[in-house]
Design an enzyme around this catalytic site. Structure first.
Site, mmCIF file in Angstrom:
data_model
loop_
_atom_site.group_PDB
_atom_site.id
_atom_site.type_symbol
_atom_site.label_atom_id
_atom_site.label_comp_id
_atom_site.label_asym_id
_atom_site.label_seq_id
_atom_site.Cartn_x
_atom_site.Cartn_y
_atom_site.Cartn_z
ATOM 1 N N LYS A 48 -15.284 -33.405 72.676
ATOM 2 C CA LYS A 48 -15.725 -34.734 73.420
ATOM 3 C C LYS A 48 -14.387 -35.698 72.838
ATOM 4 O O LYS A 48 -15.122 -36.829 72.138
ATOM 5 C CB LYS A 48 -17.051 -35.145 73.408
ATOM 6 C CG LYS A 48 -17.390 -36.774 73.621
ATOM 7 C CD LYS A 48 -17.919 -36.569 75.569
ATOM 8 C CE LYS A 48 -18.224 -37.836 76.145
ATOM 9 N NZ LYS A 48 -17.800 -38.172 77.522
ATOM 10 N N TYR A 69 -24.853 -28.609 63.665
ATOM 11 C CA TYR A 69 -25.726 -27.627 63.082
ATOM 12 C C TYR A 69 -26.184 -27.406 61.246
ATOM 13 O O TYR A 69 -26.228 -26.484 61.011
ATOM 14 C CB TYR A 69 -25.654 -26.486 63.904
ATOM 15 C CG TYR A 69 -26.435 -25.933 65.112
ATOM 16 C CD1 TYR A 69 -25.855 -27.234 66.133
ATOM 17 C CD2 TYR A 69 -27.352 -25.344 66.069
ATOM 18 C CE1 TYR A 69 -26.181 -27.260 67.454
ATOM 19 C CE2 TYR A 69 -27.691 -25.668 66.767
ATOM 20 C CZ TYR A 69 -27.198 -26.066 67.458
ATOM 21 O OH TYR A 69 -27.383 -26.191 69.376
#
Ligand code: NAD
Length: 340
Positions: A172, A124
């Site tokens: 991740k 973002y």
């Protein structure tokens, strides 16, 4: 003394759910001096920007804001006003509690998970461009030690203050070794400073599956920006949907309270959608303002109205086409009545 609070109605269903929330908060007896500010597509003509400086100045001055959702054009047009507010004010921790409410038909009883989402960087950060227009585009995902450290610390402090025994870092790092590798490394370092709270971590895809199957195994989840956004919508689905999911954005000395949901444009102006998410965001704001008793009164009344199941919006009915569903303002009035 009245609390001076910036009030941003937003657009789409924002003005309706914010009006309903204002009605409930004022009925609690707490006094507010609302500083109403407009942002979004509708102010573009007047100010030349969807986020005029006057809005940010108001939040900086009042230190607290209650905000409705604001539409972001998809794929083109101006960048998200919501993200811009969080970044401009450095509201680094996005708190999104997902707590089951008796009376809502859901798969698991008693779900109570809190998502803490990093709010200022990750994907973002908005650093993206066309490499070759219409052929390839690139987005840069930023993870820093500074932003990770403070959001993970926020998650542990929240856990400690709210009697939560477990913080889980979601990442991740198996694939994104540099960015999420750093996120996980820093999370582990911060965790060492909180020996009273258990810490573990989960890879985000496995986390999604486990939340759907065994949400009771988790308490506080701390996530990088995009994963936090997605996982918090998943968690809101576990407790009844976006209509009941509140949120808060915290920075140093500043806080902006807003529902997890967006502006749901297809329902705008219909007095149809659920005001609960914004009302519960208002209750989070009451706690932040030191009005704990009023917050409990509002939350208790929301639970009572939902448990009774009569004066609730369509999304809380077992059959979403049930004609006995009431409108946004009618549900708010029932909550006011339940407050006594
Ligand atoms: P959305 O959250 O607006 O709506 C998705 C669906 O969720 C709706 O169609 C509706 O079925 C349900 N829903 C949402 N709010 C509800 C409520 N109060 N009561 C009952 N059901 C409700 O998500 P979207 O359609 O993906 O996004 C619409 C716009 O909102 C986009 O422009 C997006 O960028 C923006 N958005 C803003 C914010 C924010 O202001 N913080 C957050 C998310 C999305």
């Amino acid at each position: 003394m009245a609390h001076r609070v910036t009030l941003i109605p937003g657009d789409g269903i924002g003005p309706e759910v914010v009006a309903a929330t204002r009605r409930v908060l004022e009925a609690s007896g707490v006094e507010f001096d609302w500083d109403v500010q407009e942002a979004g597509a509708d102010v573009m003509d007047k100010y030349g920007t969807p986020l005029p400086d006057v809005v940010l100045d108001s939040i900086r001055a009042n230190k607290v804001a209650l905000k409705g959702p604001i539409t972001t054009p998809v794929g083109t047009g101006f960048r998200s006003v919501n993200v811009a507010i969080r970044k401009a004010l450095d509201l680094y921790a996005n708190l999104r509690p997902a707590r089951a409410i008796t009376g809502i038909p859901i798969c698991h009883e008693n779900v109570d998970v809190v998502v803490v989402r990093e709010n200022t960087e990750g994907l973002y950060a908005g650093i993206e461009h066309d490499v070759i227009p219409d052929v390839a585009a690139e987005s840069i995902r930023i993870i820093t030690r500074h932003a990770t450290e403070r959001v993970v610390r926020f998650a542990f402090e929240y856990a400690r203050a709210n009697d939560r025994g477990l913080v889980t870092a979601v990442h991740k790092a198996n694939i994104l070794k540099a960015t999420d590798g750093l996120f996980l490394k820093v999370a582990r370092e911060v965790a060492e400073g909180y020996p009273d709270i258990e810490f573990n971590d989960r890879i985000v895809d496995n986390m999604s599956m486990q939340l759907v199957q065994r949400p009771h195994e988790y308490e506080v989840l701390v996530c990088p920006n995009l994963f936090g956004d997605v996982i918090s919508d998943l968690c809101s689905g576990l407790v009844g949907g976006l209509g009941v999911a509140p949120g808060a954005n915290y920075g140093d000395g500043l806080a902006v309270f807003e529902p997890v949901h967006g502006s749901a444009p297809k329902y705008a102006g219909q007095n149809k959608t659920n005001p609960t998410a914004t009302i519960l965001s208002g209750a989070l704001m009451l706690r932040h303002l030191g009005e704990k008793q009023a917050a409990e009164q509002v939350e208790g009344a929301v639970r009572a109205v939902i448990a009774a199941g009569k004066w609730v919006t369509y999304d809380l009915k077992a059959d979403r086409t049930d004609p006995s569903a009431v409108g946004t303002q009618e549900m708010a009035e029932a909550i006011v009545e339940a407050m006594g």
